[in-house]
Design an enzyme around this catalytic site. Structure first.
Site, PDB file in Angstrom:
ATOM      1  N   ASP A  14      -5.425   5.877   2.390  1.00  0.00           N
ATOM      2  CA  ASP A  14      -5.753   4.558   1.881  1.00  0.00           C
ATOM      3  C   ASP A  14      -7.224   4.254   2.175  1.00  0.00           C
ATOM      4  O   ASP A  14      -7.718   4.521   3.264  1.00  0.00           O
ATOM      5  CB  ASP A  14      -4.857   3.514   2.550  1.00  0.00           C
ATOM      6  CG  ASP A  14      -4.881   2.182   1.834  1.00  0.00           C
ATOM      7  OD1 ASP A  14      -5.920   1.493   1.908  1.00  0.00           O
ATOM      8  OD2 ASP A  14      -3.872   1.818   1.214  1.00  0.00           O
ATOM      9  N   THR A  17      -6.059   0.270  -3.491  1.00  0.00           N
ATOM     10  CA  THR A  17      -4.952  -0.314  -4.242  1.00  0.00           C
ATOM     11  C   THR A  17      -5.326  -1.531  -5.093  1.00  0.00           C
ATOM     12  O   THR A  17      -4.579  -1.855  -6.019  1.00  0.00           O
ATOM     13  CB  THR A  17      -3.800  -0.702  -3.289  1.00  0.00           C
ATOM     14  OG1 THR A  17      -4.310  -1.506  -2.229  1.00  0.00           O
ATOM     15  CG2 THR A  17      -3.150   0.539  -2.703  1.00  0.00           C
ATOM     16  N   HIS A  64       0.833  -1.204   0.000  1.00  0.00           N
ATOM     17  CA  HIS A  64       0.000   0.000   0.000  1.00  0.00           C
ATOM     18  C   HIS A  64       0.867   1.253   0.000  1.00  0.00           C
ATOM     19  O   HIS A  64       0.545   2.243  -0.664  1.00  0.00           O
ATOM     20  CB  HIS A  64      -0.903   0.012   1.244  1.00  0.00           C
ATOM     21  CG  HIS A  64      -1.917  -1.083   1.261  1.00  0.00           C
ATOM     22  ND1 HIS A  64      -3.258  -0.872   0.968  1.00  0.00           N
ATOM     23  CD2 HIS A  64      -1.805  -2.404   1.536  1.00  0.00           C
ATOM     24  CE1 HIS A  64      -3.910  -2.016   1.072  1.00  0.00           C
ATOM     25  NE2 HIS A  64      -3.050  -2.958   1.410  1.00  0.00           N
TER      26      HIS A  64
END
Length: 355
Positions: free
Chosen positions: A117, A139, A16
């Protein structure tokens, strides 16, 4: 006028952090001041792997080791425990304190946007307090993200969790799941977190919780290509109010937009020391003579790729996908090139003039 300031908060896993770092470099290339957050545990790994100057950054590209209230020690934590801790709201008070300190520094431009994220959305609360946009980076592929979004549906329909472990082998995983733009997808094709008998499974519930917050973001962006996943991207766009941007492949976009010998080339984040012996071995092999595959698939894949018609078709398809990915990052009309510009101009800079 001060530079726009992007506060970037990646999930601290290697897979990530690296793509988010590429996003940070691309934003820096466009004139952004960057603050890149790393938690204390991961920062120790970076320093051990890359040396004492690994987090020096640049005058306008700063790494910020931030405590998060979690003590993993010096060993390698269990993956599930690691994700459970960093993905919930335990780090939020520490992050808020860090942001307050960052904002009080006269040497740092005002924060104009946050990127975090998608698996770890606690920065959304801080963005709301600051009145700045917060873009969420997922991702996986668009297909993978859409599957994560349907975990809640699978639970509500009683498909997941599995009744018992026999469901792993009795054909149940071949159940066809009704999901937009992915006709014929089976339960076994979903990310492995659905293969649980535990309703309290950590990873299953993390995915349900975090995808449930995705609508709160100012944008969702993915490391994929419009031409490869157009139908799925369209389905995601109907599900979410925030715009969805495909900006991949980031590796190629970075190579196209950041000049050779740029000072950004000195910046990298590896949690583990790299073993380059395999590359030395690979460099000695002839082109197209090496196949990488999981051990149990090697024999079948070699046969298909080397002597069967299916191998020729697979190679032709791979070359087609490669061309699509290459076309996507080329200025001025590549889809990912344009999408990244739109993400910046339509979302990340939307509060810049008034900040």
């Amino acid at each position: 006028m001060a530079k726009p300031h992007a506060l970037i908060v990646p999930h601290p896993g290697q897979g990530h952090t690296n793509p988010m770092l590429k996003v940070a470099k691309l934003l820096h290339q466009k004139g952004f001041y960057i603050t890149f957050v790393v938690n204390e545990y991961v920062s120790r790994l970076f320093l051990k792997a890359r040396g004492p100057n690994a987090l020096d950054g640049l005058p306008d590209f700063k790494f910020a080791p931030v405590p998060d209230g979690i003590d993993f020690g010096d060993g390698v934590p269990d993956t599930v425990f690691f994700c459970d801790q960093v993905m919930k709201d335990v780090p939020l008070p520490f992050f808020k304190k860090f942001v307050d300190e960052l904002r009080s520094s006269p040497e740092v431009p005002p924060i104009t946007c946050i990127l975090c994220d998608g698996h770890m959305t606690y920065p959304l609360d801080v963005a709301e307090e600051l009145g700045v946009p917060c873009a969420l980076f997922w991702t996986p592929s668009a297909c993978g993200f859409l599957c994560y979004c349907y975990f809640r549906n699978l639970v509500e329909q009683g498909i997941v969790p599995l009744k018992d472990e026999s469901y792993l082998t009795n054909g149940y995983l071949d159940t066809i799941i009704d999901i937009p733009a992915m006709t014929g997808i089976r339960l076994r094709d979903f990310p492995e977190f659905v293969r649980t008998t535990n309703p309290e499974d950590v990873m299953l519930n993390i995915c349900i919780r975090e995808t449930g917050k995705a609508h709160k973001g100012s944008a969702i962006f993915l490391n994929t290509v419009d031409a490869l996943e157009r139908d799925v991207l369209d389905a995601l766009s109907t599900m979410f109010h925030p715009p969805v941007y495909a900006i991949g492949p980031l590796q190629s976009l970075e190579e196209k937009q950041i000049p050779k010998n740029s000072e950004l080339e000195t910046i990298g984040l590896n949690m583990w020391a790299e073993d380059l012996d395999c590359l030395t071995w690979l460099d000695k092999k002839e082109t197209n003579s090496v196949i990488y595959a999981k051990r149990d698939l090697v024999e079948r894949l070699v046969r298909e790729l080397m002597v069967e018609e299916k191998g020729k078709m697979m190679k032709a398809k791979a070359l087609e996908w490669k061309r699509m990915a290459e076309d996507a990052v080329v200025a001025p009309a590549g889809s990912s090139y344009l999408n990244f510009d739109n993400l910046v101009n339509e979302v990340l800079l939307s509060k810049y003039e008034t900040s």
